[in-house]
Design a protein around this motif. Sequence first.
Motif, short mmCIF file in Angstrom:
data_model
loop_
_atom_site.label_atom_id
_atom_site.label_comp_id
_atom_site.label_asym_id
_atom_site.label_seq_id
_atom_site.Cartn_x
_atom_site.Cartn_y
_atom_site.Cartn_z
N SER A 119 -11.64 2.75 11.28
CA SER A 119 -11.01 4.03 10.93
C SER A 119 -11.22 5.12 11.98
O SER A 119 -10.48 6.08 12.01
CB SER A 119 -11.54 4.50 9.58
OG SER A 119 -12.94 4.67 9.65
N ASP A 161 1.11 7.76 5.95
CA ASP A 161 0.70 8.11 7.30
C ASP A 161 1.13 9.56 7.57
O ASP A 161 0.37 10.37 8.05
CB ASP A 161 1.33 7.16 8.31
CG ASP A 161 0.97 7.48 9.74
OD1 ASP A 161 -0.19 7.89 9.98
OD2 ASP A 161 1.83 7.35 10.64
N ARG A 162 2.38 9.85 7.22
CA ARG A 162 2.88 11.22 7.41
C ARG A 162 4.17 11.43 6.63
O ARG A 162 4.83 10.49 6.20
CB ARG A 162 3.10 11.52 8.89
CG ARG A 162 4.17 10.70 9.55
CD ARG A 162 4.23 10.99 11.05
NE ARG A 162 5.21 10.18 11.72
CZ ARG A 162 5.01 8.96 12.17
NH1 ARG A 162 3.84 8.38 11.99
NH2 ARG A 162 5.96 8.28 12.77
N SER A 203 0.85 -1.19 0.00
CA SER A 203 0.00 0.00 0.00
C SER A 203 0.89 1.24 0.00
O SER A 203 1.89 1.29 0.72
CB SER A 203 -0.89 0.01 1.24
OG SER A 203 -1.52 1.27 1.37
N GLU A 230 -0.36 4.23 0.75
CA GLU A 230 -1.06 5.24 1.55
C GLU A 230 -0.10 5.79 2.60
O GLU A 230 0.52 5.05 3.36
CB GLU A 230 -2.29 4.62 2.22
CG GLU A 230 -3.07 5.63 3.04
CD GLU A 230 -4.25 4.99 3.74
OE1 GLU A 230 -4.72 5.59 4.72
OE2 GLU A 230 -4.69 3.89 3.34
N LYS A 255 1.59 1.36 18.79
CA LYS A 255 0.22 0.91 18.56
C LYS A 255 -0.20 -0.16 19.56
O LYS A 255 -1.35 -0.22 19.98
CB LYS A 255 0.04 0.41 17.12
CG LYS A 255 -0.02 1.53 16.10
CD LYS A 255 -0.32 1.00 14.72
CE LYS A 255 -0.36 2.09 13.67
NZ LYS A 255 -1.28 3.16 13.91
N ASP A 307 6.82 2.32 15.81
CA ASP A 307 5.41 2.63 15.51
C ASP A 307 4.52 1.44 15.88
O ASP A 307 3.42 1.61 16.40
CB ASP A 307 5.23 2.96 14.03
CG ASP A 307 5.82 4.31 13.65
OD1 ASP A 307 6.31 5.03 14.54
OD2 ASP A 307 5.79 4.65 12.46
N SER A 355 1.36 4.02 5.82
CA SER A 355 0.35 3.57 6.78
C SER A 355 0.39 2.08 7.06
O SER A 355 0.15 1.66 8.18
CB SER A 355 -1.06 3.94 6.28
OG SER A 355 -1.20 5.33 6.19
N GLU A 356 0.68 1.29 6.05
CA GLU A 356 0.67 -0.17 6.24
C GLU A 356 2.08 -0.72 6.27
O GLU A 356 3.00 -0.14 5.70
CB GLU A 356 -0.14 -0.84 5.13
CG GLU A 356 -1.61 -0.51 5.22
CD GLU A 356 -2.45 -1.27 4.21
OE1 GLU A 356 -1.99 -2.30 3.70
OE2 GLU A 356 -3.57 -0.81 3.94
N TYR A 371 -5.97 -1.02 13.89
CA TYR A 371 -5.16 -1.24 12.70
C TYR A 371 -5.52 -2.57 12.04
O TYR A 371 -5.77 -2.64 10.85
CB TYR A 371 -3.68 -1.20 13.09
CG TYR A 371 -2.71 -1.53 11.98
CD1 TYR A 371 -2.38 -0.59 11.01
CD2 TYR A 371 -2.11 -2.78 11.91
CE1 TYR A 371 -1.48 -0.88 10.00
CE2 TYR A 371 -1.20 -3.08 10.90
CZ TYR A 371 -0.90 -2.13 9.95
OH TYR A 371 -0.01 -2.43 8.95
#
Length: 194
Positions: free
Chosen positions: A152, A94-95, A90, A92, A138, A134, A110-111, A147
């Motif tokens: 979400s 996160d930051r 992925s 996507e 979590k 990280d 993110s993943e 997660y």
Amino acid sequence: MSKVTTRQQQAKLIRVFRKIHRTMGAFLFVFFFIISISGLLLGWKKNSNGLLLAKSYHGTSTELSEWLSIDSLHKRACAIIMDSVSKESSLELDRIDIRKDKGMVKFVFSEDFIGVQLDGATGNLLHLETRRADFVEKIHDGSILDYYFGTSNGIIKLIYTSIMGTALLLFTITGFWLWYGPKRMRNQSHSDKD
């Protein structure tokens, strides 16, 4: 109210607090164990020699005017993920962590807890990391369940932190009273004799 009645009420309160303290300890032992171990790991993450948190590498320029655009750097980070990790990863984000003083930009995905550190000026790869800190974070705050279950809105984390925060507060209050209550009763007993 007589001194005997007051003493009996204090003793009863101590028994109630002891029962609350013991019951919470039995039910939440595993969670407190996980929080304590993960908290220790998070406290030591910067001193783990890269095991939990990779060091921040230095790029070639700290002048932002010499840097590539964030869009170009992002595309480069995505290409590195596709080439070095997996084509199915992925992308996507996160930051994005910009470290001007180090000439480096870090893209945290993110993943899969992957981070890519790039030279801000050249776009060259400085470091590809698995962000274990990280993952530990979590676990520590309970968001690991959000997660994995894909919630979400973070509802599991909210419930978890509410329960654990309230339990810790109750542990503190009952633990203090289990220490202070008998001292208070002894002091009152001594003052009654005087």
